[in-house]
Design a protein around this motif. Sequence first.
Motif, PDB file in Angstrom:
ATOM      1  N   ASP A 128       0.838  -1.190   0.000  1.00  0.00           N
ATOM      2  CA  ASP A 128       0.000   0.000   0.000  1.00  0.00           C
ATOM      3  C   ASP A 128       0.883   1.254   0.000  1.00  0.00           C
ATOM      4  N   HIS A 129       0.425   2.284  -0.668  1.00  0.00           N
ATOM      5  CA  HIS A 129       1.169   3.548  -0.693  1.00  0.00           C
ATOM      6  C   HIS A 129       0.908   4.403   0.537  1.00  0.00           C
ATOM      7  N   GLY A 130       0.000   4.001   1.359  1.00  0.00           N
ATOM      8  CA  GLY A 130      -0.269   4.732   2.588  1.00  0.00           C
ATOM      9  C   GLY A 130      -1.473   5.653   2.456  1.00  0.00           C
ATOM     10  N   PRO A 131      -1.930   6.157   3.594  1.00  0.00           N
ATOM     11  CA  PRO A 131      -3.115   7.002   3.615  1.00  0.00           C
ATOM     12  C   PRO A 131      -2.780   8.478   3.373  1.00  0.00           C
ATOM     13  N   GLY A 132      -3.813   9.260   3.237  1.00  0.00           N
ATOM     14  CA  GLY A 132      -3.681  10.706   3.216  1.00  0.00           C
ATOM     15  C   GLY A 132      -3.072  11.267   1.949  1.00  0.00           C
ATOM     16  N   LEU A 133      -2.636  12.503   2.063  1.00  0.00           N
ATOM     17  CA  LEU A 133      -2.101  13.244   0.925  1.00  0.00           C
ATOM     18  C   LEU A 133      -0.825  12.613   0.373  1.00  0.00           C
ATOM     19  N   LEU A 134       0.058  12.128   1.239  1.00  0.00           N
ATOM     20  CA  LEU A 134       1.293  11.491   0.751  1.00  0.00           C
ATOM     21  C   LEU A 134       1.000  10.205   0.003  1.00  0.00           C
ATOM     22  N   GLY A 135       0.059   9.427   0.478  1.00  0.00           N
ATOM     23  CA  GLY A 135      -0.324   8.208  -0.224  1.00  0.00           C
ATOM     24  C   GLY A 135      -0.937   8.522  -1.582  1.00  0.00           C
ATOM     25  N   TYR A 136      -1.789   9.549  -1.610  1.00  0.00           N
ATOM     26  CA  TYR A 136      -2.388   9.974  -2.874  1.00  0.00           C
ATOM     27  C   TYR A 136      -1.309  10.459  -3.845  1.00  0.00           C
ATOM     28  N   ALA A 137      -0.350  11.246  -3.346  1.00  0.00           N
ATOM     29  CA  ALA A 137       0.744  11.746  -4.192  1.00  0.00           C
ATOM     30  C   ALA A 137       1.584  10.592  -4.728  1.00  0.00           C
ATOM     31  N   ALA A 138       1.813   9.578  -3.911  1.00  0.00           N
ATOM     32  CA  ALA A 138       2.589   8.407  -4.358  1.00  0.00           C
ATOM     33  C   ALA A 138       1.839   7.666  -5.462  1.00  0.00           C
ATOM     34  N   ARG A 139       0.533   7.471  -5.262  1.00  0.00           N
ATOM     35  CA  ARG A 139      -0.262   6.788  -6.300  1.00  0.00           C
ATOM     36  C   ARG A 139      -0.282   7.601  -7.593  1.00  0.00           C
ATOM     37  N   LEU A 140      -0.459   8.904  -7.481  1.00  0.00           N
ATOM     38  CA  LEU A 140      -0.477   9.773  -8.663  1.00  0.00           C
ATOM     39  C   LEU A 140       0.881   9.778  -9.356  1.00  0.00           C
ATOM     40  N   GLY A 141       1.958   9.826  -8.578  1.00  0.00           N
ATOM     41  CA  GLY A 141       3.301   9.793  -9.147  1.00  0.00           C
ATOM     42  C   GLY A 141       3.581   8.496  -9.886  1.00  0.00           C
ATOM     43  N   HIS A 142       3.211   7.376  -9.282  1.00  0.00           N
ATOM     44  CA  HIS A 142       3.420   6.086  -9.942  1.00  0.00           C
ATOM     45  C   HIS A 142       2.557   5.954 -11.189  1.00  0.00           C
ATOM     46  N   PHE A 143       1.302   6.385 -11.107  1.00  0.00           N
ATOM     47  CA  PHE A 143       0.439   6.342 -12.280  1.00  0.00           C
ATOM     48  C   PHE A 143       1.027   7.186 -13.409  1.00  0.00           C
ATOM     49  N   SER A 144       1.530   8.366 -13.073  1.00  0.00           N
ATOM     50  CA  SER A 144       2.122   9.253 -14.089  1.00  0.00           C
ATOM     51  C   SER A 144       3.354   8.623 -14.714  1.00  0.00           C
ATOM     52  N   LEU A 145       4.180   7.982 -13.906  1.00  0.00           N
ATOM     53  CA  LEU A 145       5.364   7.306 -14.449  1.00  0.00           C
ATOM     54  C   LEU A 145       4.970   6.169 -15.391  1.00  0.00           C
ATOM     55  N   TYR A 146       4.014   5.363 -14.992  1.00  0.00           N
ATOM     56  CA  TYR A 146       3.550   4.272 -15.857  1.00  0.00           C
ATOM     57  C   TYR A 146       2.984   4.833 -17.164  1.00  0.00           C
ATOM     58  N   ALA A 147       2.169   5.891 -17.047  1.00  0.00           N
ATOM     59  CA  ALA A 147       1.561   6.481 -18.251  1.00  0.00           C
ATOM     60  C   ALA A 147       2.637   7.003 -19.198  1.00  0.00           C
ATOM     61  N   LEU A 148       3.630   7.693 -18.660  1.00  0.00           N
ATOM     62  CA  LEU A 148       4.691   8.224 -19.520  1.00  0.00           C
ATOM     63  C   LEU A 148       5.596   7.122 -20.056  1.00  0.00           C
ATOM     64  N   MET A 149       5.840   6.082 -19.249  1.00  0.00           N
ATOM     65  CA  MET A 149       6.661   4.978 -19.750  1.00  0.00           C
ATOM     66  C   MET A 149       5.993   4.299 -20.940  1.00  0.00           C
ATOM     67  N   LEU A 150       4.670   4.328 -20.991  1.00  0.00           N
ATOM     68  CA  LEU A 150       3.957   3.797 -22.157  1.00  0.00           C
ATOM     69  C   LEU A 150       3.863   4.824 -23.279  1.00  0.00           C
ATOM     70  N   ALA A 151       3.623   6.087 -22.943  1.00  0.00           N
ATOM     71  CA  ALA A 151       3.395   7.122 -23.956  1.00  0.00           C
ATOM     72  C   ALA A 151       4.653   7.485 -24.733  1.00  0.00           C
ATOM     73  N   VAL A 152       5.799   7.544 -24.072  1.00  0.00           N
ATOM     74  CA  VAL A 152       7.036   7.960 -24.754  1.00  0.00           C
ATOM     75  C   VAL A 152       7.389   7.003 -25.894  1.00  0.00           C
ATOM     76  N   PRO A 153       7.488   5.695 -25.653  1.00  0.00           N
ATOM     77  CA  PRO A 153       7.796   4.812 -26.790  1.00  0.00           C
ATOM     78  C   PRO A 153       6.642   4.696 -27.781  1.00  0.00           C
ATOM     79  N   THR A 154       5.408   4.862 -27.321  1.00  0.00           N
ATOM     80  CA  THR A 154       4.283   4.827 -28.252  1.00  0.00           C
ATOM     81  C   THR A 154       4.384   5.966 -29.256  1.00  0.00           C
TER      82      THR A 154
END
Length: 180
Positions: A79-105
């Motif tokens: 789990d990324h944890g609760p609260g704002l830091l957990g939300y920021a971690a989830r958003l950061g990881h989602f953004s990294l995954y999205a860009l890791m797919l978008a850049v080579p695409t």
Amino acid sequence: MTIADSPARYGALSRFFHWAIAALLVWQFGGICSEAILGEDHPLAARLSANHTQVGTILFVLIVCRVVWAILNRGRRPDHGPGLLGYAARLGHFSLYALMLAVPTAALLRAWGNERAFAPFGFPIFAPRSPDQVVQTATAIGSNFHGEMAWIMGVLILGHVAMAILHQVAWRDGTLKRMT
């Protein structure tokens, strides 16, 4: 050591994908940065970026596998944890995954639409097009977004590394240990 993830720790396959992709991204950014600093004609820059397409192809395959593996392990991952830091971690990881797919695409879209064949490692993926068959929209999207999104991803990666260090050094919460 288990292959699958668990709530306490990422599994061996997730760690393999993470560190293999990290190493290949360091290589890609090393080539890009050396070209930006030394110039494209400098021997070191030319050497580091000579295999950009091949490394990018390997990266894309690993990234797709990593995304599939993450989806399959979604309910078991730490789990990324609760609260704002957990939300920021989830958003950061989602953004990294999205860009890791978008850049080579974006690069693949450019390769599909332009005049040159795309055959990493000698395996033809896209045949060359004649000048009158070039897909301008595809090449424009690839040309306009591949590099720019890569730089954004680079900034996010630096933030990712900074947060891993913060978790390890300041907060001492074991976050880094779950991925090593």
